[in-house]
Scaffold this motif. Structure first.
Motif, PDB file in Angstrom:
ATOM      1  N   ALA A  28     -25.196  13.616  24.887  1.00  0.00           N
ATOM      2  CA  ALA A  28     -25.293  14.090  23.505  1.00  0.00           C
ATOM      3  C   ALA A  28     -26.148  13.155  22.649  1.00  0.00           C
ATOM      4  O   ALA A  28     -26.857  13.611  21.750  1.00  0.00           O
ATOM      5  N   LEU A 124     -20.401  19.472  25.922  1.00  0.00           N
ATOM      6  CA  LEU A 124     -21.646  18.885  25.450  1.00  0.00           C
ATOM      7  C   LEU A 124     -21.909  19.289  23.997  1.00  0.00           C
ATOM      8  O   LEU A 124     -22.303  18.457  23.186  1.00  0.00           O
ATOM      9  N   ASN A 127     -19.761  17.285  21.791  1.00  0.00           N
ATOM     10  CA  ASN A 127     -20.266  15.915  21.782  1.00  0.00           C
ATOM     11  C   ASN A 127     -21.483  15.794  20.875  1.00  0.00           C
ATOM     12  O   ASN A 127     -21.646  14.796  20.172  1.00  0.00           O
ATOM     13  N   LYS A 128     -22.347  16.793  20.885  1.00  0.00           N
ATOM     14  CA  LYS A 128     -23.516  16.766  19.998  1.00  0.00           C
ATOM     15  C   LYS A 128     -23.081  16.721  18.539  1.00  0.00           C
ATOM     16  O   LYS A 128     -23.664  15.995  17.727  1.00  0.00           O
TER      17      LYS A 128
END
Length: 144
Positions: A28, A124, A127-128
């Motif tokens: 990320a 993901l 997480n970004k």
């Protein structure tokens, strides 16, 4: 490592025991606009050596930012790490981001430690979003 425009990179220490969580977080960060270097510690002892630059970490850079899931560590280890981060003048100025699940956040006993407390991401995309929040947090700390 990402270092656009000759900007000094942010030295980020991630304290994470789960390799899959670490992998997602590092992935990320590739979408971040921050210039950064990431170091990681898989256990409390290694993290403390890295923070205080002792033993094999004497020549490594002191972290500018700590990201951790230390909530999941055993109570005594967690308390030791938090006490060190809170009480040691040499490092209490290092911004600390704690990642945690909802249940852990509801029962958290560390009101004075983290500068930023975020829900621990699982995907993901999550997480970004966390990295984006961390990026905004870091940039707000370093506004001139």
């Amino acid at each position: 490592m990402v270092t656009p425009n000759n900007v000094n990179p942010v030295e980020i220490l991630i304290i994470e025991r789960n390799p899959k969580n670490l992998e997602l977080l590092i992935e990320a960060f590739k979408y971040s606009e921050l210039s950064y270097n990431i170091s990681f510690a898989g256990n409390a002892e290694q993290a403390l050596k890295m923070i205080f630059q002792t033993n094999e970490f004497k020549k490594s850079g002191k972290p500018d930012l700590i990201i951790s899931d230390i909530i999941t560590y055993h109570n005594e280890v967690r308390k030791k790490i938090l006490d060190i981060i809170i009480k040691r003048e040499a490092i209490k100025c290092i911004p600390t981001v704690i990642l945690s699940s909802l249940n852990e956040i509801e029962t958290i006993e560390i009101q004075n430690c983290p500068n930023l407390l975020l829900y621990k991401p699982k995907t993901l995309e999550e997480n970004k979003k966390v990295v984006h929040s961390i990026e905004k947090f870091w940039l707000s700390l370093n506004k001139k």
